[in-house]
Design a protein around this motif. Structure first.
Motif, mmCIF file in Angstrom:
data_model
loop_
_atom_site.group_PDB
_atom_site.id
_atom_site.type_symbol
_atom_site.label_atom_id
_atom_site.label_comp_id
_atom_site.label_asym_id
_atom_site.label_seq_id
_atom_site.Cartn_x
_atom_site.Cartn_y
_atom_site.Cartn_z
ATOM 1 N N UNK A 150 -9.881 73.538 -79.466
ATOM 2 C CA UNK A 150 -9.228 72.515 -78.651
ATOM 3 C C UNK A 150 -7.918 73.039 -78.065
ATOM 4 N N UNK A 151 -7.144 73.765 -78.866
ATOM 5 C CA UNK A 151 -5.889 74.336 -78.371
ATOM 6 C C UNK A 151 -6.152 75.360 -77.267
ATOM 7 N N UNK A 152 -7.186 76.164 -77.463
ATOM 8 C CA UNK A 152 -7.531 77.173 -76.457
ATOM 9 C C UNK A 152 -7.947 76.519 -75.144
ATOM 10 N N UNK A 153 -8.681 75.402 -75.236
ATOM 11 C CA UNK A 153 -9.121 74.706 -74.021
ATOM 12 C C UNK A 153 -7.947 74.130 -73.240
ATOM 13 N N UNK A 154 -6.834 73.877 -73.924
ATOM 14 C CA UNK A 154 -5.635 73.375 -73.252
ATOM 15 C C UNK A 154 -4.729 74.503 -72.775
ATOM 16 N N UNK A 155 -5.176 75.743 -72.981
ATOM 17 C CA UNK A 155 -4.367 76.880 -72.576
ATOM 18 C C UNK A 155 -3.272 77.224 -73.564
ATOM 19 N N UNK A 156 -3.355 76.688 -74.778
ATOM 20 C CA UNK A 156 -2.349 76.941 -75.811
ATOM 21 C C UNK A 156 -2.824 78.052 -76.740
ATOM 22 N N UNK A 157 -1.909 78.765 -77.383
ATOM 23 C CA UNK A 157 -2.324 79.835 -78.315
ATOM 24 C C UNK A 157 -2.927 79.254 -79.585
ATOM 25 N N UNK A 158 -3.881 79.966 -80.160
ATOM 26 C CA UNK A 158 -4.453 79.518 -81.421
ATOM 27 C C UNK A 158 -3.719 80.192 -82.576
ATOM 28 N N UNK A 159 -3.807 79.590 -83.738
ATOM 29 C CA UNK A 159 -3.065 80.073 -84.899
ATOM 30 C C UNK A 159 -4.024 80.419 -86.026
ATOM 31 N N UNK A 160 -3.622 81.380 -86.815
ATOM 32 C CA UNK A 160 -4.301 81.661 -88.070
ATOM 33 C C UNK A 160 -3.562 80.857 -89.136
ATOM 34 N N UNK A 161 -3.911 79.587 -89.230
ATOM 35 C CA UNK A 161 -3.103 78.589 -89.927
ATOM 36 C C UNK A 161 -2.782 78.952 -91.367
ATOM 37 N N UNK A 162 -3.717 79.535 -92.071
ATOM 38 C CA UNK A 162 -3.533 79.780 -93.504
ATOM 39 C C UNK A 162 -3.021 81.179 -93.822
ATOM 40 N N UNK A 163 -2.963 82.062 -92.834
ATOM 41 C CA UNK A 163 -2.487 83.425 -93.071
ATOM 42 C C UNK A 163 -1.180 83.723 -92.358
ATOM 43 N N UNK A 164 -0.616 82.743 -91.696
ATOM 44 C CA UNK A 164 0.659 82.896 -91.006
ATOM 45 C C UNK A 164 1.757 82.282 -91.874
ATOM 46 N N UNK A 165 2.788 83.053 -92.165
ATOM 47 C CA UNK A 165 3.863 82.557 -93.031
ATOM 48 C C UNK A 165 4.597 81.363 -92.424
ATOM 49 N N UNK A 166 4.489 81.192 -91.116
ATOM 50 C CA UNK A 166 5.191 80.086 -90.456
ATOM 51 C C UNK A 166 4.400 78.775 -90.512
#
Length: 299
Positions: A149-165
């Protein structure tokens, strides 16, 4: 005559007390066996170097406070304690606020209360592991629907569980999503007991909705609020399933909790002496946090 009657009444009262003790004794015995005994043995083991593999056929040695010293000198444990306390405070505050708002909103509905109650309770009825696996699929960086869904809006996707942020916040959102219904249910039941006459009197005096909420709703359900906060604090402090399934305490220990630390360094290695010391420290921390709610409720 009065002395005989007094003696008879006293004897009857004593028999009633004895009957009550007899009825309670099986429950008290079970609680002592299931709760007090493990706690005592955990406390004893925390002062030993007991390891299941090394001391299966021989007694462990007493090392006094060595386990506790090693525990607090462990950088990963200190980080786990900070993470657990921070997570507990944030989760309980968010769950209490959102649960209260939802309860007040559902309580104000004239129609559809039963349907809304049923739908809202669904997340809480799911096992924690099921919730974790479902969210892991939805948040997958490869095929997750949220990243798509984020990609379809032109937004970057996240590696939610492996990103310290994002890892800590993601697990926080998942836990809040699952447990807000519990807070809602408890507070919704409490709202049913608030006298409607108090609201009518307040409206006659010209009080708006905000003043009614602050001066009528909150005072009437304050004990339920304290009880709910206490239960959520105890339960959130024991957070394990979601962390173990989704991150395993990573990345870089940002989602590590006390229970996850004890699992990795106590249960997995069968070092029960070290693990027992951590369990005692965890129990003390829960009692300290819970004491604020208990004091508030009793006051």
């Amino acid at each position: 005559m009065r002395k005989k009657e007094f003696a008879r009444l006293s004897s009857g009262g004593m028999q009633t007390k004895l009957f009550g003790i007899e009825m309670l004794s099986p429950t008290i015995l079970v609680l002592l066996i299931m709760t007090a005994r493990p706690l005592i043995f955990t406390l004893i083991y925390s002062f030993t170097n007991y390891n299941y593999l090394k001391h299966a056929n021989k007694a462990a040695d007493f090392v006094l406070f060595k386990n506790y010293i090693d525990l607090f000198q462990n950088e990963y444990f200190r980080q786990a304690v900070i993470n657990t306390i921070k997570f507990t405070i944030l989760a309980v505050v968010l769950e209490m606020v959102l649960g209260l708002l939802v309860a007040v909103f559902i309580h104000s509905l004239k129609r559809g209360q039963k349907v809304m109650r049923t739908l809202l309770l669904l997340p809480y009825l799911l096992p924690a592991v099921t919730v974790a696996l479902s969210w892991r699929m939805m948040l997958s960086s490869n095929y997750g629907i949220i990243n798509q869904f984020l990609t379809s809006l032109g937004l970057p996707y996240y590696n939610w569980f492996l990103d310290t942020k994002t890892a800590f916040g993601t697990i926080l959102v998942i836990d809040v999503w699952q447990n807000v219904p519990f807070v809602f249910l408890l507070l919704f039941a409490s709202l049913q007991s608030v006298p409607e006459g108090q609201y009518e009197a307040a409206r006659i005096d010209g009080a708006d909705a905000l003043h009614q909420f602050w001066y009528i709703t909150i005072p009437n359900i304050k004990n339920s609020l304290a009880l709910c906060a206490l239960l959520r604090t105890i339960d959130t402090f024991r957070l394990f399933e979601k962390v173990n399934v989704l991150t395993g305490g990573g990345p870089a220990g940002t989602t590590s909790t006390i229970t996850q630390f004890l699992y990795n360094y106590g249960i997995k290695s069968l070092d029960f002496g070290f693990g027992s010391a951590g369990a005692i420290v965890m129990t003390v921390l829960v009692l300290i946090l819970s004491s604020f709610y208990i004091k508030r409720a009793m006051g």
